[in-house]
Design an enzyme around this catalytic site. Structure first.
Site, mmCIF file in Angstrom:
data_model
loop_
_atom_site.group_PDB
_atom_site.id
_atom_site.type_symbol
_atom_site.label_atom_id
_atom_site.label_comp_id
_atom_site.label_asym_id
_atom_site.label_seq_id
_atom_site.Cartn_x
_atom_site.Cartn_y
_atom_site.Cartn_z
ATOM 1 C CG ASP A 12 -1.885 1.093 1.298
ATOM 2 O OD1 ASP A 12 -2.128 1.716 0.246
ATOM 3 O OD2 ASP A 12 -2.417 1.355 2.392
ATOM 4 C CG ASP A 106 -2.752 3.646 -3.015
ATOM 5 O OD1 ASP A 106 -3.945 3.297 -3.097
ATOM 6 O OD2 ASP A 106 -2.210 4.003 -1.964
ATOM 7 C CD GLU A 107 -5.238 -0.850 -0.390
ATOM 8 O OE1 GLU A 107 -5.764 -1.714 0.285
ATOM 9 O OE2 GLU A 107 -5.735 0.282 -0.563
HETATM 10 MG MG LIG Z 1 -2.381 3.963 0.209
#
Ligand SMILES: [Mg+2]
Length: 386
Positions: A12, A106-107
């Protein structure tokens, strides 16, 4: 050495949008940066760690954020730019495992089971991944490693930013035990309050609950208890196993123009939304396809800033997408697909579509109520306005 039957890594990015802005504009570094609208109805999408020190958080109204941190710098979100950085990230993740499940820009989860010979022990793989990410995009990320998705996700969160935490097999339950009940997937503020009023303050309390004590929560009860005991056997779902889901319709008489196409799509939207929720999925993308009377096909896809499953959000996404299609020729078939499907229980980032329009939990709850009524009384009981 512990034995990893399954090794899952959750990665993350730290304050992703804000970090990208600080990376790209050196004058923003070290400053409290808020990515989001700064208007009266604006919402904080992401903020830098400098802003978090003042109590600013994602999903907070910008007005409140300004009160907490008057010198914060507001930056308008640049979604297509973040999506580009995300592409580079996913490419890095793909070097570490062929099985990558993105949860948002983003993960992602990576199944790294059996990769020891290539990359070393899970701890080492996590460390190498952090390094590779930093080298590729000059951004920091947090990584959690565990034998299952839920624990890996909690592990990545606990030492942010730049954290790396490995929960050894067999230690899942003791790792989770002292944490507050909100840490469990699916437990929001209301459920947490209810749990506490019944004496469940920590995850350990839920893990140890006697049979029947969680019955009031329906299927959620058993689900919560399994997670609390560190059990989660869901697989990391990569592109090959994840299918898109869709509906299409051939029109009786050829149509043309945006208004007519939209009218044909509306019932399909409700169908797709209902199927997403029935399968406990959300979609991170939406695709509209058209077949003309001369049998030419074309389609357009829109990537969403966060996965959605409710009809109102889908409708808003379609409205954003339709002007990009050529709809002047006679059209004989319209179709709609939900793409980039993700687990419906994964926690969500704040919507960037505005304040409450797309992806709000309220919309999804409204739709679940509708689903319930339809299941009970049939489709004609409830017709939604166009
Ligand atoms: Mg994040």
């Amino acid at each position: 050495m512990s034995v990893w039957q399954r090794a899952i890594l959750h990665v993350d990015m730290d304050a992703f949008y804000a970090s990208v802005e600080q990376r790209d504009d050196p004058s923003l570094r070290g400053k409290p940066v808020i990515v989001g609208g700064d208007g009266r109805r604006g919402v904080v999408a992401t903020c830098s760690y400098e802003a978090r020190k003042f109590g600013v958080k994602s999903a907070m109204p910008s007005v409140m954020a300004k009160r907490l941190c008057s010198h914060a710098v507001f930056v308008a979100p640049r979604m297509s730019h973040y999506a580009q950085v995300s592409k580079e990230l996913m490419e890095v993740f793909g070097r570490f495992s062929p099985v990558v499940e993105p949860l948002s820009l983003d993960e992602a989860f990576l199944d790294i089971t059996g990769m020891e010979q290539l990359f070393g022990a899970p701890m080492e793989q996590a460390w190498k991944l952090q390094k590779a990410v930093r080298e590729a995009v000059s951004l920091s990320c947090s990584v959690g490693v565990a034998s299952n998705k839920f624990v890996a996700k909690v592990a990545s969160d606990i030492k942010k930013p730049g954290g790396l935490l490995v929960v050894q097999p067999g230690e899942e339950a003791s790792f989770l035990a002292p944490m507050p009940v909100e840490r469990l997937w699916g437990v929001g503020p209301k459920t947490a309050e209810r749990l506490r009023s019944q004496g469940f303050a920590t995850i350990a309390d839920i893990a140890a609950a006697k049979p029947g004590r969680l019955d009031g929560y329906g299927v959620m009860g058993a689900h919560m208890q399994a997670l609390a005991r560190g059990e989660d056997d869901r697989a990391v779902d990569d592109d090959r196993t994840r299918k898109s889901l869709g509906a299409e319709r051939t029109v009786e008489e050829d149509i043309r123009g945006l208004v007519s196409v939209r009218a044909q799509l509306l019932p399909l939207i409700d169908e797709v939304a209902a199927e997403l929720r029935a399968k406990n999925l959300r979609c991170g993308g939406i695709r509209v396809k058209i077949k003309t009377a001369t049998f030419h096909r074309h389609s357009r896809e829109l990537q969403l800033p966060e996965p959605i499953a409710d009809a109102l959000s889908l409708r808003a996404a379609i409205d954003a997408l339709l002007p990009r299609l050529e709809l002047d020729e006679p059209i004989r078939l319209v179709g709609l697909s939900a793409t980039h499907l993700v687990d419906g229980q994964a926690p969500r980032q704040v919507s960037l579509f505005g304040n409450t329009d797309i992806g709000s939990d309220r919309d999804e709850r409204v739709d679940r109520v509708v689903d319930g009524v339809v299941a009970k009384f049939g489709k004609d009981m409830l017709k939604r306005g166009g």
